[in-house]
Design a protein around this motif. Structure first.
Motif, PDB file in Angstrom:
ATOM      1  N   VAL A 209      45.054  38.177  29.634  1.00 39.46           N
ATOM      2  CA  VAL A 209      45.427  37.484  30.867  1.00 39.46           C
ATOM      3  C   VAL A 209      46.852  37.857  31.275  1.00 39.46           C
ATOM      4  N   ASP A 210      47.762  37.921  30.302  1.00 43.66           N
ATOM      5  CA  ASP A 210      49.149  38.268  30.611  1.00 43.66           C
ATOM      6  C   ASP A 210      49.282  39.695  31.134  1.00 43.66           C
ATOM      7  N   ASN A 211      48.311  40.538  30.816  1.00 44.60           N
ATOM      8  CA  ASN A 211      48.388  41.948  31.224  1.00 44.60           C
ATOM      9  C   ASN A 211      47.391  42.290  32.336  1.00 44.60           C
ATOM     10  N   LEU A 212      46.866  41.264  32.997  1.00 43.79           N
ATOM     11  CA  LEU A 212      45.908  41.521  34.072  1.00 43.79           C
ATOM     12  C   LEU A 212      46.510  42.352  35.195  1.00 43.79           C
ATOM     13  N   ARG A 213      47.814  42.160  35.441  1.00 47.65           N
ATOM     14  CA  ARG A 213      48.439  42.920  36.529  1.00 47.65           C
ATOM     15  C   ARG A 213      48.427  44.419  36.228  1.00 47.65           C
ATOM     16  N   TYR A 214      48.528  44.767  34.958  1.00 50.43           N
ATOM     17  CA  TYR A 214      48.484  46.193  34.612  1.00 50.43           C
ATOM     18  C   TYR A 214      47.062  46.732  34.730  1.00 50.43           C
ATOM     19  N   PHE A 215      46.090  45.929  34.273  1.00 53.08           N
ATOM     20  CA  PHE A 215      44.706  46.361  34.424  1.00 53.08           C
ATOM     21  C   PHE A 215      44.334  46.472  35.903  1.00 53.08           C
ATOM     22  N   GLY A 216      44.837  45.509  36.721  1.00 50.00           N
ATOM     23  CA  GLY A 216      44.560  45.563  38.139  1.00 50.00           C
ATOM     24  C   GLY A 216      45.181  46.785  38.793  1.00 50.00           C
ATOM     25  N   THR A 217      46.399  47.138  38.387  1.00 52.61           N
ATOM     26  CA  THR A 217      47.049  48.330  38.931  1.00 52.61           C
ATOM     27  C   THR A 217      46.258  49.583  38.601  1.00 52.61           C
ATOM     28  N   LEU A 218      45.809  49.675  37.342  1.00 53.41           N
ATOM     29  CA  LEU A 218      45.017  50.832  36.931  1.00 53.41           C
ATOM     30  C   LEU A 218      43.700  50.888  37.693  1.00 53.41           C
ATOM     31  N   LYS A 219      43.127  49.704  37.926  1.00 55.71           N
ATOM     32  CA  LYS A 219      41.868  49.659  38.663  1.00 55.71           C
ATOM     33  C   LYS A 219      42.078  50.085  40.110  1.00 55.71           C
ATOM     34  N   ALA A 220      43.199  49.670  40.687  1.00 55.98           N
ATOM     35  CA  ALA A 220      43.506  50.073  42.063  1.00 55.98           C
ATOM     36  C   ALA A 220      43.777  51.565  42.159  1.00 55.98           C
ATOM     37  N   MET A 221      44.250  52.153  41.083  1.00 51.75           N
ATOM     38  CA  MET A 221      44.533  53.595  41.060  1.00 51.75           C
ATOM     39  C   MET A 221      43.284  54.423  40.792  1.00 51.75           C
ATOM     40  N   GLY A 222      42.142  53.760  40.598  1.00 48.81           N
ATOM     41  CA  GLY A 222      40.889  54.492  40.449  1.00 48.81           C
ATOM     42  C   GLY A 222      40.272  54.448  39.068  1.00 48.81           C
ATOM     43  N   ALA A 223      40.877  53.701  38.139  1.00 52.96           N
ATOM     44  CA  ALA A 223      40.290  53.616  36.800  1.00 52.96           C
ATOM     45  C   ALA A 223      38.985  52.832  36.856  1.00 52.96           C
ATOM     46  N   SER A 224      37.961  53.346  36.211  1.00 56.03           N
ATOM     47  CA  SER A 224      36.658  52.685  36.217  1.00 56.03           C
ATOM     48  C   SER A 224      36.648  51.518  35.238  1.00 56.03           C
ATOM     49  N   ASP A 225      35.629  50.656  35.417  1.00 56.17           N
ATOM     50  CA  ASP A 225      35.484  49.529  34.490  1.00 56.17           C
ATOM     51  C   ASP A 225      35.269  50.022  33.060  1.00 56.17           C
ATOM     52  N   ASN A 226      34.501  51.083  32.899  1.00 53.46           N
ATOM     53  CA  ASN A 226      34.252  51.618  31.553  1.00 53.46           C
ATOM     54  C   ASN A 226      35.545  52.082  30.901  1.00 53.46           C
ATOM     55  N   ARG A 227      36.437  52.680  31.713  1.00 55.92           N
ATOM     56  CA  ARG A 227      37.699  53.138  31.151  1.00 55.92           C
ATOM     57  C   ARG A 227      38.565  51.949  30.718  1.00 55.92           C
ATOM     58  N   LEU A 228      38.582  50.908  31.529  1.00 51.49           N
ATOM     59  CA  LEU A 228      39.357  49.716  31.171  1.00 51.49           C
ATOM     60  C   LEU A 228      38.765  49.020  29.941  1.00 51.49           C
ATOM     61  N   LEU A 229      37.437  48.981  29.866  1.00 50.87           N
ATOM     62  CA  LEU A 229      36.795  48.373  28.701  1.00 50.87           C
ATOM     63  C   LEU A 229      37.088  49.166  27.435  1.00 50.87           C
ATOM     64  N   SER A 230      37.137  50.486  27.579  1.00 52.37           N
ATOM     65  CA  SER A 230      37.461  51.316  26.412  1.00 52.37           C
ATOM     66  C   SER A 230      38.881  51.042  25.936  1.00 52.37           C
ATOM     67  N   MET A 231      39.778  50.740  26.868  1.00 56.64           N
ATOM     68  CA  MET A 231      41.143  50.388  26.477  1.00 56.64           C
ATOM     69  C   MET A 231      41.162  49.099  25.661  1.00 56.64           C
TER      70      MET A 231
END
Length: 384
Positions: A288-310
């Protein structure tokens, strides 16, 4: 991306160490309690472990475990020797006897009688004396733990001293001379173990019509043990088990008829639940504290699978570190209690099960965070 995931994990030191401590606690409790349970169960068949020579144990069909003695007639020994595939067969007496202490108190001891000619089934290791010394008049061998604890006797200064070679004991009103001290595996009952010859053992105990406890059988090299067990059962009308089968039969008796597995199961289960709750809460809070970073990566085109792998990489990293720390602490605990009465044994199977439990804990924790990341809208990050 994976390096970014690790930087995110290590940056928040407070939550990182909190997650590690949760996994370490779960790994420590599961491994430690499991090792104590395995060690306790291994003591139930300590006598079988120490007698490494025989391949097969022949006994009365109603015997349930190693200490459940149902005496047989001596003719069972000769019937076993006549079976094809038997290299040799030896009698074994196992029972309880009373040792009279110098202060008049009595101590129950496990008495093991070995075949007079071969001394098959003798102590696994000798600290003082030799197994062959049992052929001396009234000779007995006492295990080291019993000699230094329950059979210790007062010395000239009033302090207890270990039983030693040359000391005389009184076993059930019979004279016995200690001719050796052996190094045995601790037994489940923690009673002293005394070895002597079969004929002498039968004089130490009250006379009965049947005194033969077990027949120890060595198979001819190349003989299938299971097939030989079937032959022995048909020829003698008795039960025949391989060493491993008799061990498991003994273990399963205690599992089925005592509360030991339930008690340790509760402890392990609590460790699993507590570890899951702590790790899950800390990991979810970290995500939750790092949602802004995940959101930024998602806005830059990172897929859900890539974020889940992280998230998976982060969870498996803390799982590996926490598991290593927990197992290390459990090992240090076991090493510190090596010379104590506490049972502790850590086989590789236990480490594998503990590792699987930790992996499940971290997977469940990661799953709580995955749902939050998948449902995240990148636009939320850029709202003022």
């Amino acid at each position: 991306m994976l390096s970014i995931a690790m930087k995110m994990l290590f940056r928040d030191k407070a939550k990182y160490f909190g997650i590690i401590m949760g996994v370490t606690l779960a790994s420590l409790v599961i491994t430690q309690q499991g090792a104590i349970f395995v060690g306790l169960m291994s003591r139930t068949f300590a006598v079988i472990t120490d007698m490494g020579d025989p391949d097969i144990w022949v006994m009365d069909p109603k015997v349930q475990f190693i200490d459940d003695i149902k005496p047989m007639q001596d003719t069972a020994l000769y019937r076993a020797r006549s079976v094809e595939g038997v290299a040799w067969a030896s009698p074994l007496y196992k029972g309880l006897t009373r040792a009279r202490m110098d202060d008049g108190q009595f101590q129950n001891c496990n008495l093991i009688g070995l075949e007079d000619s071969t001394l098959t089934g003798g102590p696994p290791r000798m600290i003082k004396g030799r197994v062959q010394d049992l052929r001396q008049a009234d000779g007995v061998i006492v295990d080291q733990v019993g000699a230094t604890t329950k059979l210790a006797r007062p010395g000239p200064d009033g302090k207890l001293r270990p039983l030693d070679v040359g000391d005389v004991m009184e076993l059930n009103d019979h004279r016995a001379v200690v001719v050796g001290i052996s190094d045995n595996t601790r037994s489940f009952q923690s009673q002293p173990v005394i070895y002597t010859t079969y004929s002498r053992a039968t004089t130490f105990v009250p006379r009965e019509r049947k005194l033969l406890s077990f027949v120890l059988v060595k198979a001819v090299p190349g003989t299938d043990l299971k097939t030989l067990c079937d032959r022995l059962e048909r020829a003698t009308g008795l039960a025949a088990y391989t060493r491993d089968e008799f061990k498991w039969k003994t273990v399963m008796y205690f599992v089925d008829n005592t509360g030991i597995p339930i008690n340790f199961g509760i402890a392990v289960g609590l460790g699993f639940i507590i570890g899951t709750v702590i790790t899950g809460f800390m990991f979810f809070s970290f995500t939750v504290d790092n949602l802004r970073y995940f959101g930024t990566l998602k806005a830059m085109g990172a897929s859900d699978n890539r974020l889940l792998s992280m998230i998976i990489v982060q969870s498996m990293s803390v799982a590996t570190i926490g598991f290593g720390l927990g197992v290390g602490l459990a090992s240090l605990f076991g090493a510190s209690t090596r010379n104590s009465p506490l049972a502790f044994r850590m086989p590789w199977q236990l480490l594998m099960l503990s590792g699987m439990a930790v992996a499940i804990i971290c997977t469940l924790s990661a799953m709580l965070s995955m749902r939050k990341v998948i449902s995240l809208e990148p636009a939320v990050v850029f709202k003022g």
